[in-house]
Write an enzyme that holds these catalytic residues in place. Structure first.
Site, PDB file in Angstrom:
ATOM      1  N   SER A 114       0.786  -1.230   0.000  1.00  0.00           N
ATOM      2  CA  SER A 114       0.000   0.000   0.000  1.00  0.00           C
ATOM      3  C   SER A 114       0.815   1.275   0.000  1.00  0.00           C
ATOM      4  CB  SER A 114      -0.917   0.024   1.233  1.00  0.00           C
ATOM      5  OG  SER A 114      -0.144  -0.017   2.413  1.00  0.00           O
ATOM      6  N   CYS A 115       2.107   1.226   0.241  1.00  0.00           N
ATOM      7  CA  CYS A 115       2.829   2.483   0.356  1.00  0.00           C
ATOM      8  C   CYS A 115       4.268   2.304  -0.098  1.00  0.00           C
ATOM      9  CB  CYS A 115       2.813   2.993   1.795  1.00  0.00           C
ATOM     10  SG  CYS A 115       3.701   1.930   2.943  1.00  0.00           S
TER      11      CYS A 115
END
Length: 285
Positions: A114-115
């Site tokens: 996600s990041c």
């Protein structure tokens, strides 16, 4: 090869009725990327297109820019006690003469699904190290009407999402709105890396005549990947981050957010939007 989906038993409650049933889930497994035999990065991904994922990651990091820069990509055997191949470790061998980057796993080059890594230093590095400055690419003009239909075209092509409801998608479109390629992954940045890696492997970089559409938000990392691959237009169905907007403004990337139906926000690079038809219509009212 790992499976894209897996089955799990779930307890289902619908309007007070309780039942059990099997459910289809998107698979998520770690992938370790090695460079010339040394650990480089680990990401959580949906198995599939692992070689393209590794190649795209190296493009995003500025390590490679041509298919000829990569001598070979292989799965590493011996990752388990019995020496079998788990398909969760790949090794990228660079071609002779391609310099090794100054990044290793010991420097915590770790990404999740996600990041990624953000910061002013990262922004400066992208602006100065991209091989294909977007301002120097052939002009691409798009209309709001064309952008408006792209999310539906992307959604219609998401086959695994239809079965799981749990995947991000990244689609590459031509300036005419033709879907050129689509990848799905539990991580939005992995889906983009898979697209870029396939472009590298097929000798299509830079992707200077294309539009990148992502199914979620537009993070700094996704803007970075677009710039590093020479993609001039990045559109997202959700919001961009402030650093993504900063990077787009500094590099000339056209960044569109909240692309939903005929509604959208243009945060940077509005010079690529053809608004003449709307201006003419407004003048006549």
């Amino acid at each position: 090869m790992g499976r894209v989906t897996e089955r799990r038993r779930v307890l289902r409650i619908r309007d007070g009725a309780v039942s059990t049933r099997p459910d289809t889930l998107v698979a998520e497994e770690p992938l370790e990327i090695r460079l010339n035999g040394k650990p480089l990065a680990i990401t959580m991904r949906t198995p599939g297109d692992d070689f393209a994922l590794a190649a795209g990651f190296l493009v995003s990091e500025g390590v490679v820019g041509r298919a000829a820069d990569v001598a070979n990509i292989v799965y590493c055997a011996g990752a388990t006690e019995d020496g079998s191949n788990t398909y969760n470790v790949v090794d990228v061998q660079l071609a002779p003469g391609v310099p090794l980057p100054d990044i290793t796993l010991e420097r915590n080059v770790y990404t999740t699904s996600s990041c990624g890594l953000c910061g002013k230093a990262s922004l400066d590095a992208v602006r100065t190290t991209t091989r294909w400055p977007i301002a120097d690419t052939p002009p691409v003009r798009v209309t709001p009407e064309l952008l408006a239909v792209l999310p539906d075209r992307l959604r219609a092509a998401q086959r695994v999402f239809d079965r799981t409801g749990g995947l991000h998608a990244a689609g590459l479109f031509s300036p005419d709105g033709e879907l050129l390629d689509l990848r799905e992954d539990v991580g939005r940045h992995n889906a983009v890396d898979k697209l870029i890696g396939r472009g590298l492997q097929s000798g299509q970089l830079p992707l200077s005549r294309s539009i990148l559409l992502v199914s979620g938000r537009a993070s700094f990392e996704l803007a970075q990947k677009a710039v590093m691959a020479g993609i001039p237009v990045l559109a997202a169905v959700s919001a961009p981050s402030s650093l993504a907007v900063d990077l787009a403004a500094e590099t000339g990337l056209t960044l569109v957010g909240f692309l939903r139906g005929g509604s959208m926000n243009v945060y940077a690079g509005e010079q690529r939007l053809d608004l003449r038809a709307r201006a003419t219509a407004g003048a006549g009212t």
